[in-house]
Design an enzyme around this catalytic site. Structure first.
Site, mmCIF file in Angstrom:
data_model
loop_
_atom_site.group_PDB
_atom_site.id
_atom_site.type_symbol
_atom_site.label_atom_id
_atom_site.label_comp_id
_atom_site.label_asym_id
_atom_site.label_seq_id
_atom_site.Cartn_x
_atom_site.Cartn_y
_atom_site.Cartn_z
ATOM 1 N N GLU A 33 0.845 -1.200 0.000
ATOM 2 C CA GLU A 33 0.000 0.000 0.000
ATOM 3 C C GLU A 33 0.878 1.247 0.000
ATOM 4 O O GLU A 33 1.721 1.406 0.879
ATOM 5 C CB GLU A 33 -0.923 -0.003 1.217
ATOM 6 C CG GLU A 33 -1.689 1.276 1.465
ATOM 7 C CD GLU A 33 -2.584 1.675 0.294
ATOM 8 O OE1 GLU A 33 -2.514 2.848 -0.123
ATOM 9 O OE2 GLU A 33 -3.341 0.811 -0.207
ATOM 10 N N TRP A 37 -3.584 3.321 4.368
ATOM 11 C CA TRP A 37 -3.881 2.060 5.050
ATOM 12 C C TRP A 37 -5.293 2.158 5.620
ATOM 13 O O TRP A 37 -5.614 3.059 6.385
ATOM 14 C CB TRP A 37 -2.849 1.774 6.133
ATOM 15 C CG TRP A 37 -1.534 1.409 5.515
ATOM 16 C CD1 TRP A 37 -0.576 2.268 5.058
ATOM 17 C CD2 TRP A 37 -1.076 0.096 5.212
ATOM 18 N NE1 TRP A 37 0.461 1.570 4.489
ATOM 19 C CE2 TRP A 37 0.190 0.221 4.578
ATOM 20 C CE3 TRP A 37 -1.601 -1.185 5.422
ATOM 21 C CZ2 TRP A 37 0.926 -0.879 4.144
ATOM 22 C CZ3 TRP A 37 -0.857 -2.287 5.005
ATOM 23 C CH2 TRP A 37 0.389 -2.134 4.375
ATOM 24 N N ILE A 185 -22.564 10.467 -2.444
ATOM 25 C CA ILE A 185 -21.541 11.431 -2.029
ATOM 26 C C ILE A 185 -22.061 12.857 -2.134
ATOM 27 O O ILE A 185 -21.890 13.668 -1.214
ATOM 28 C CB ILE A 185 -20.258 11.239 -2.857
ATOM 29 C CG1 ILE A 185 -19.582 9.926 -2.458
ATOM 30 C CG2 ILE A 185 -19.288 12.404 -2.648
ATOM 31 C CD1 ILE A 185 -18.340 9.603 -3.240
ATOM 32 N N ALA A 269 -18.929 14.940 -8.088
ATOM 33 C CA ALA A 269 -19.328 13.710 -7.390
ATOM 34 C C ALA A 269 -20.238 12.869 -8.275
ATOM 35 O O ALA A 269 -21.337 12.492 -7.879
ATOM 36 C CB ALA A 269 -20.037 14.061 -6.078
ATOM 37 N N ASP A 312 -13.609 -1.995 -5.531
ATOM 38 C CA ASP A 312 -14.011 -1.071 -6.586
ATOM 39 C C ASP A 312 -13.387 -1.389 -7.935
ATOM 40 O O ASP A 312 -13.969 -1.097 -8.979
ATOM 41 C CB ASP A 312 -13.644 0.365 -6.201
ATOM 42 C CG ASP A 312 -14.556 0.950 -5.138
ATOM 43 O OD1 ASP A 312 -15.385 0.199 -4.581
ATOM 44 O OD2 ASP A 312 -14.442 2.160 -4.855
ATOM 45 N N HIS A 446 -40.712 -3.467 20.952
ATOM 46 C CA HIS A 446 -41.500 -2.229 20.975
ATOM 47 C C HIS A 446 -40.995 -1.336 22.109
ATOM 48 O O HIS A 446 -40.730 -1.819 23.208
ATOM 49 C CB HIS A 446 -42.972 -2.559 21.197
ATOM 50 C CG HIS A 446 -43.837 -1.337 21.342
ATOM 51 N ND1 HIS A 446 -44.258 -0.589 20.256
ATOM 52 C CD2 HIS A 446 -44.344 -0.725 22.447
ATOM 53 C CE1 HIS A 446 -44.988 0.424 20.692
ATOM 54 N NE2 HIS A 446 -45.063 0.361 22.030
#
EC number: 1.8.1.4
Length: 467
Positions: A33, A37, A185, A269, A312, A446
């Protein structure tokens, strides 16, 4: 040691979870990475934004609803302190990732990795460590490189034309902002900024806000945002964005009519594109989809048998919890452990954390009808829920869509206070094919917001009780 059973390329929510699961299964594991992180989520996304959203909710309560709760007196709201709190929470969660790496004996490699061949990464190590690239070899690799912000075609970022990352990393607020995109977003940032006094205009190309949600949910969020004073321009195309250094001009059009919006900042966005460039994927023959995402099967395996991909970069449902689920499956598949395929991403939960929350899974009513299902729908408003009234926010509803023939859930669509917390019951029911007749027998506490689910289960079989 620079040879591992598994190397994970990327330490986002999917990557670090995949690494932990691989290590738990006895595989020597490393994570590569270069910067974040915990990924975008922990550093500049999900986590700090939820801090800011909660602060914004409190600001809204004190400025707009104080009298309802018997609160009087002057109050001031310091966004800088809210920002500082968001960074503190973020940093704490990132520290937690490093702790988990150490706990599970996972090697952290701080640097940018790219393939040199099918079993080797060359890692350009981060500043403060040797400049010579590190050669890392592996039996299996999991690509978890995430995504990058898509921009409106023909536009560029600048000092005043920014993404979520620049906005979430600043203590200063503009007086006005145009947000391009009314997805999660855009909606979340609009809520935060408006409740800290920013003049907010949201521009959406498609006919309604939150266009991926059920049409009734879109209508309700537009109504709630209008009450807050947020302007939403739907069915509107951004023609150009011009930053002159002191303010930004946004040329938009709708139905052949043009207008120019002026603001201090513009936040782009409109979505994300998979991060596939610069990693040498072409050198190892990893296949991409037509949308330039890494192509995977139901066990996260690419066309190269020892190369997997999650999150992604796969272009599935680009959400942190989906990446985590993919990471677990990938690690288990590599280890030959028992696992469960992931296939229908439409049934994954999704949420937007303004107030009211928007939360959903599965097919919208229209999608179900278009798919040829014989559809039954139940809708229960929070105006008929005692807990919502007690909390002072009875806006919104729960809407469930089911298959009339079998009684199984096809989708759930909710807008209301903290309704994101209601999703797991619905997705669990769908995953294991529970019917409305079975679900209605599950007793709900409830008074709780979850009683709205029970009412909808009753409604799906024709006898809603409290509405």
């Amino acid at each position: 040691m620079t040879h591992y059973d598994v190397v994970v390329l990327g330490a986002g929510p999917g990557g670090y979870v995949a690494a932990i699961r691989a290590a738990q299964l006895g595989l020597s594991t490393a994570v590569v990475e270069p910067k974040y992180w915990g990924g975008i989520c922990l550093n500049v996304g999900c986590i700090p934004s939820k801090v800011l959203l909660h602060n914004a909710e409190l600001a809204h309560i004190f400025t707009k609803e104080a009298k309802t709760f018997g609160i009087s007196g002057d109050a001031s709201f310091d966004y800088g302190i809210a920002y500082d709190r968001s960074r503190k929470v973020s940093e704490g969660r990132v520290a937690g990732v490093h702790f988990l790496m150490k706990k599970n004996k996972i090697t952290e490699i701080h640097g940018y990795g790219r393939f040199t061949d099918a079993n080797t990464l060359s890692v350009e190590l981060s500043e403060g460590v040797p400049e010579t690239p590190l050669k890392v070899t592996f039996n299996n690799v999991i690509i978890a490189t995430g995504s990058k912000t898509r921009l409106v075609p023909g536009t560029l970022l600048s000092t005043n034309v920014i993404t979520y990352e620049e906005q979430i990393l600043t203590r200063e607020l503009p007086d006005s902002i145009v947000i391009v995109g009314a997805g999660a977003i855009g909606i979340e940032f609009g809520y935060v900024l408006k409740n800290y006094g920013v003049d907010v205009t949201i521009v959406e190309f498609l006919p309604r806000a939150m266009p991926n949600e059920d049409a009734e949910v879109s209508k309700e969020i537009e109504k709630q945002f209008k009450k807050m004073g947020i302007k939403i321009l739907t069915g509107t195309k951004v023609e150009s964005i011009s930053d002159n250094g002191s303010h930004v001009l946004v040329a938009v059009s709708k139905d052949g009519q043009f207008q120019e919006l002026k603001a201090d900042k513009v936040l782009q966005a409109i979505g994300f594109a998979p991060n596939v460039d610069g990693y040498g994927l072409d050198k190892v023959g990893v296949a991409l989809t037509a949308d330039k995402a890494v192509d995977i099967d139901d066990y996260m395996q690419t066309n190269v048998s020892h190369i997997y991909a999650i999150g992604d970069v796969t272009g599935k449902l680009q959400l942190a919890h989906v990446a985590e689920a993919q990471g677990v499956v990938a690690a288990e598949a590599i280890a030959g452990a028992e696992t469960l395929a992931l296939s229908d991403y439409r049934m994954m939960p999704r949420a937007t954390f303004c107030q009211p929350n928007v939360a959903s899974f599965g097919l919208t009513e229209q999608q179900a009808r278009d798919g040829g299902y014989d559809v039954v729908v139940a809708k229960f408003p929070f105006t008929a829920n005692a807990k919502a009234h007690g909390m002072g926010d009875p806006s919104g509803f729960v809407k469930l869509v089911a298959d009339a023939k079998y009684g199984e859930l096809l989708g759930g669509h909710m807008i209301g206070h903290n309704v994101s917390e209601l999703l797991p019951e619905l997705t669990l029911a769908q995953k294991w094919d529970l019917t409305a007749t079975e679900l209605v027998r599950n007793v709900h506490t409830h008074p709780t917001l979850s009683e709205a689910l029970q009412e909808c289960f009753h409604g799906l079989i024709g006898h809603m009780i409290n509405f």
